[in-house]
Structure formats: C-alpha cells, structure tokens
Scaffold this motif. Structure first.
Motif, mmCIF file in Angstrom:
data_model
loop_
_atom_site.group_PDB
_atom_site.id
_atom_site.type_symbol
_atom_site.label_atom_id
_atom_site.label_comp_id
_atom_site.label_asym_id
_atom_site.label_seq_id
_atom_site.Cartn_x
_atom_site.Cartn_y
_atom_site.Cartn_z
ATOM 1 N N PHE A 268 -28.719 26.553 27.854
ATOM 2 C CA PHE A 268 -29.659 25.644 27.234
ATOM 3 C C PHE A 268 -31.017 26.307 27.094
ATOM 4 C CE2 PHE A 268 -27.153 23.689 30.897
ATOM 5 C CZ PHE A 268 -26.527 22.493 30.232
ATOM 6 N N ILE A 269 -31.441 25.750 25.879
ATOM 7 C CA ILE A 269 -32.806 25.935 25.288
ATOM 8 C C ILE A 269 -33.533 24.673 25.476
ATOM 9 C CG2 ILE A 269 -34.512 26.586 23.413
ATOM 10 C CD1 ILE A 269 -32.225 28.343 22.388
ATOM 11 N N GLN A 270 -34.637 24.822 26.437
ATOM 12 C CA GLN A 270 -35.624 23.756 26.571
ATOM 13 C C GLN A 270 -36.648 23.610 25.516
ATOM 14 O OE1 GLN A 270 -37.829 23.602 30.234
ATOM 15 N NE2 GLN A 270 -38.079 21.225 30.133
ATOM 16 N N LEU A 271 -36.499 22.530 24.719
ATOM 17 C CA LEU A 271 -37.577 22.578 23.525
ATOM 18 C C LEU A 271 -39.032 22.160 24.210
ATOM 19 C CD1 LEU A 271 -35.748 20.491 20.806
ATOM 20 C CD2 LEU A 271 -36.388 23.039 20.757
ATOM 21 N N PRO A 272 -40.026 22.605 23.783
ATOM 22 C CA PRO A 272 -41.537 22.329 24.177
ATOM 23 C C PRO A 272 -41.790 20.858 23.926
ATOM 24 C CG PRO A 272 -41.417 23.613 22.354
ATOM 25 C CD PRO A 272 -40.200 23.567 22.346
ATOM 26 N N CYS A 273 -42.552 20.441 25.020
ATOM 27 C CA CYS A 273 -43.021 18.707 24.774
ATOM 28 C C CYS A 273 -44.375 18.898 23.993
ATOM 29 C CB CYS A 273 -43.191 18.252 25.944
ATOM 30 S SG CYS A 273 -43.914 16.692 25.900
ATOM 31 N N PRO A 274 -44.219 18.575 22.533
ATOM 32 C CA PRO A 274 -45.264 18.489 21.642
ATOM 33 C C PRO A 274 -46.532 17.660 22.170
ATOM 34 C CG PRO A 274 -43.570 17.456 20.768
ATOM 35 C CD PRO A 274 -42.926 17.879 21.955
ATOM 36 N N GLU A 275 -45.956 16.479 22.677
ATOM 37 C CA GLU A 275 -47.180 15.778 23.248
ATOM 38 C C GLU A 275 -47.877 16.268 24.367
ATOM 39 O OE1 GLU A 275 -45.659 11.497 23.641
ATOM 40 O OE2 GLU A 275 -44.567 11.750 21.621
ATOM 41 N N LEU A 276 -47.185 16.776 25.297
ATOM 42 C CA LEU A 276 -47.853 17.134 26.494
ATOM 43 C C LEU A 276 -48.650 18.264 26.028
ATOM 44 C CD1 LEU A 276 -47.762 17.255 29.960
ATOM 45 C CD2 LEU A 276 -46.304 19.091 29.385
ATOM 46 N N LEU A 277 -48.418 19.216 25.234
ATOM 47 C CA LEU A 277 -49.100 20.445 24.837
ATOM 48 C C LEU A 277 -50.029 20.141 23.815
ATOM 49 C CD1 LEU A 277 -45.919 23.088 24.689
ATOM 50 C CD2 LEU A 277 -47.933 22.459 26.685
ATOM 51 N N SER A 278 -50.360 19.129 23.576
ATOM 52 C CA SER A 278 -51.477 18.633 22.779
ATOM 53 C C SER A 278 -52.365 17.492 23.368
ATOM 54 C CB SER A 278 -51.006 18.344 21.323
ATOM 55 O OG SER A 278 -51.149 17.072 21.125
ATOM 56 N N TYR A 279 -51.660 16.533 24.064
ATOM 57 C CA TYR A 279 -52.613 15.449 24.747
ATOM 58 C C TYR A 279 -52.687 15.571 26.118
ATOM 59 C CZ TYR A 279 -52.899 13.496 19.954
ATOM 60 O OH TYR A 279 -53.111 13.526 18.326
ATOM 61 N N GLY A 280 -51.866 16.372 26.798
ATOM 62 C CA GLY A 280 -51.680 16.455 28.146
ATOM 63 C C GLY A 280 -51.131 15.322 28.958
ATOM 64 N N LYS B 4 -21.271 32.191 25.249
ATOM 65 C CA LYS B 4 -21.727 31.840 24.033
ATOM 66 C C LYS B 4 -22.116 30.795 23.354
ATOM 67 C CE LYS B 4 -21.126 36.657 22.176
ATOM 68 N NZ LYS B 4 -20.992 37.557 21.187
ATOM 69 N N LYS B 5 -22.100 29.443 24.171
ATOM 70 C CA LYS B 5 -22.212 28.098 23.705
ATOM 71 C C LYS B 5 -23.684 27.685 24.231
ATOM 72 C CE LYS B 5 -19.094 25.740 25.440
ATOM 73 N NZ LYS B 5 -18.145 24.841 25.734
ATOM 74 N N ILE B 6 -24.438 27.279 23.166
ATOM 75 C CA ILE B 6 -26.001 27.049 23.680
ATOM 76 C C ILE B 6 -26.267 25.698 23.228
ATOM 77 C CG2 ILE B 6 -28.534 27.530 23.405
ATOM 78 C CD1 ILE B 6 -27.357 30.454 22.900
ATOM 79 N N LEU B 7 -26.904 24.868 24.003
ATOM 80 C CA LEU B 7 -27.547 23.567 23.588
ATOM 81 C C LEU B 7 -28.973 23.570 23.580
ATOM 82 C CD1 LEU B 7 -25.322 20.956 25.440
ATOM 83 C CD2 LEU B 7 -25.653 20.701 22.899
ATOM 84 N N LEU B 8 -29.610 22.662 22.707
ATOM 85 C CA LEU B 8 -31.357 22.631 22.627
ATOM 86 C C LEU B 8 -31.364 21.300 23.309
ATOM 87 C CD1 LEU B 8 -30.600 24.222 19.942
ATOM 88 C CD2 LEU B 8 -33.116 24.584 20.286
ATOM 89 N N LEU B 9 -32.327 21.175 24.152
ATOM 90 C CA LEU B 9 -32.554 19.627 24.709
ATOM 91 C C LEU B 9 -34.035 19.493 24.693
ATOM 92 C CD1 LEU B 9 -29.960 20.989 26.731
ATOM 93 C CD2 LEU B 9 -29.983 18.628 27.619
ATOM 94 N N SER B 10 -34.512 18.165 24.530
ATOM 95 C CA SER B 10 -35.803 17.701 24.468
ATOM 96 C C SER B 10 -36.374 18.300 26.050
ATOM 97 C CB SER B 10 -36.026 16.521 24.212
ATOM 98 O OG SER B 10 -36.280 16.125 22.953
ATOM 99 N N GLU C 223 -44.823 22.869 14.198
ATOM 100 C CA GLU C 223 -44.157 24.196 13.468
ATOM 101 C C GLU C 223 -44.564 25.367 14.681
ATOM 102 O OE1 GLU C 223 -45.007 22.773 9.030
ATOM 103 O OE2 GLU C 223 -45.769 24.744 9.506
ATOM 104 N N THR C 224 -46.033 25.487 14.985
ATOM 105 C CA THR C 224 -46.107 26.713 15.805
ATOM 106 C C THR C 224 -45.260 26.569 16.984
ATOM 107 O OG1 THR C 224 -48.423 26.402 14.799
ATOM 108 C CG2 THR C 224 -48.033 27.736 17.075
ATOM 109 N N LEU C 225 -45.176 25.519 17.614
ATOM 110 C CA LEU C 225 -44.254 25.223 18.836
ATOM 111 C C LEU C 225 -42.811 25.717 18.569
ATOM 112 C CD1 LEU C 225 -45.529 22.269 20.558
ATOM 113 C CD2 LEU C 225 -46.220 24.447 21.239
ATOM 114 N N LEU C 226 -42.494 25.516 17.443
ATOM 115 C CA LEU C 226 -40.980 25.599 17.094
ATOM 116 C C LEU C 226 -40.424 26.952 16.438
ATOM 117 C CD1 LEU C 226 -40.347 21.945 15.551
ATOM 118 C CD2 LEU C 226 -39.012 23.075 17.541
ATOM 119 N N GLU C 227 -41.404 27.695 16.114
ATOM 120 C CA GLU C 227 -41.249 28.850 15.525
ATOM 121 C C GLU C 227 -40.590 29.900 16.326
ATOM 122 O OE1 GLU C 227 -43.572 32.552 13.530
ATOM 123 O OE2 GLU C 227 -44.882 30.809 13.871
ATOM 124 N N PRO C 228 -40.889 30.160 17.510
ATOM 125 C CA PRO C 228 -40.114 31.021 18.313
ATOM 126 C C PRO C 228 -38.597 30.230 18.721
ATOM 127 C CG PRO C 228 -41.797 29.867 19.608
ATOM 128 C CD PRO C 228 -42.222 29.770 18.297
#
Ligand code: SF4
Length: 183
Positions: free
Chosen positions: A45-57, A5-11, A78-83
């Motif tokens: 682990f939870i891999q955070l989404p890459c906000p730049e890739l998902l907007s500028y490629g 039950k130990k979770i880390l978030l990473l960029s 905000e939209t990416l982070l909501e889930p």
C-alpha cells in the motif's frame, strides 16, 4: 518469499480515520473491513497524504468542493502528490503493478464518483446565519474532489494510468464488497 509487486494507493483516512473532520468518522481507526482482505490478497500500500489535514488541521470545519477549488489549494495538492507520482514512475518503470487508487466518495477532496458542492458556503456564523439555508444548498455532484482531480491530471501528464475505486464516506462498510469484487 518473493515480493508480488502489486501496489494499491488509498486515501489517507482509510488507514487513519483520525484525519477526518470531527464527527464524520464511521470506524475506529482503520477501515478493517477493506484493509484486512486487501492485506490477505497480497497487496502492498501507498497511503496518500490527507490534503485537508495538511492545510487546515484536525479542528477544521466540514467544507464543500468550491471552498477547496482555489489555485492555492490545487498547488498544495500538486506539491503533496509530486513524490507520489515519482514513486509511481519508479515502480512502473521497474515492472511493478499499480493496481488502483481507492478514494472516498462524498469528500470535496478525495471523492471519485461524487463529491459535495454548494455555492453559498462562505462567511461567518452570526445573527444572519441560517443553518437551514446552508444545509438545503448542499448537493451531491458526480465529479471528483479537488485532490483527485489534481491527481488525475498529474497521472495524465506523466502518462500513467490508474483505475479508481471509492468507499462511500456516508457508509464505508457497505461499499467495501464492491471494491473487493474488483481487486
Ligand atoms: S477524504 Fe481525503 S481529505 Fe478527507 S479526510 Fe480522507 S484523506 Fe483527508
């Protein structure tokens, strides 16, 4: 074996350097010097989404914080982070430990302790363009990047607390030991 039950978030790019602006990758795929010891310590682990890739490629230019600091990009974050926030609420409501979030210092989006700023980064590369002026205007500033600022605000709104850590974009392996001492 029971889950611990130990979770880390990473960029995102800590697991997938291919998401970074071309030519600033400092490892082949995943930052193994950080991730392998964290796996051995038993984290999930939870891999955070890459906000730049998902907007500028993947063919985007490197930018500074001011270029991402717009209402549209903040809404995108905000939209990416909501889930992600929804997952954190579910886990914490069920007694899981969210052990922290590891970002990327230097990034205009995912910086934790510092980011990069410059007030004159805009326009076109034409006959009046001075690369020297542009590079001289670049500053390291002790602020979070835009994505992490939005994340921090959402955490506060949802009464969630996270400890933040960061690899250094310029020399990721050198920053790993400090993080591993804390986690
Ligand atoms: S630092 Fe953030 S925005 Fe930059 S490549 Fe990594 S995940 Fe994407």
């Amino acid at each position: 074996m029971h889950r611990n039950k130990k979770i880390l978030l990473l960029s995102h790019c800590i697991f997938n350097v291919n998401s970074k602006v071309n030519k600033i990758a400092n490892y082949g795929g995943c930052l193994q010097e950080l991730v392998t010891p964290l796996i051995q310590k038993g984290y999930g682990f939870i891999q955070l989404p890459c906000p730049e890739l998902l907007s500028y490629g993947v063919k985007r230019w490197g930018q500074v914080k001011q270029q991402f600091d717009t209402p549209y990009f903040r809404k995108h974050c905000e939209t990416l982070l909501e889930p992600i926030i929804q997952q954190l609420l579910d886990y914490t409501n069920n007694n899981y430990e969210i052990s922290g979030c590891i970002g990327v210092d230097g990034s205009p989006s995912c910086g934790i302790n510092h980011t990069c700023k410059a007030c004159n980064w805009e326009g076109e590369i034409d006959e009046n363009f001075s690369l020297e002026n542009i590079l001289n205007s670049l500053n390291k500033v002790e602020e979070k990047g835009v994505f992490m600022e939005v994340f921090e605000n959402l955490l506060i709104e949802n009464r969630l607390h996270l400890d933040f850590y960061a690899i250094n974009e310029a020399n990721p392996t050198a920053s790993v030991q400090n993080i591993l001492k804390e986690l």
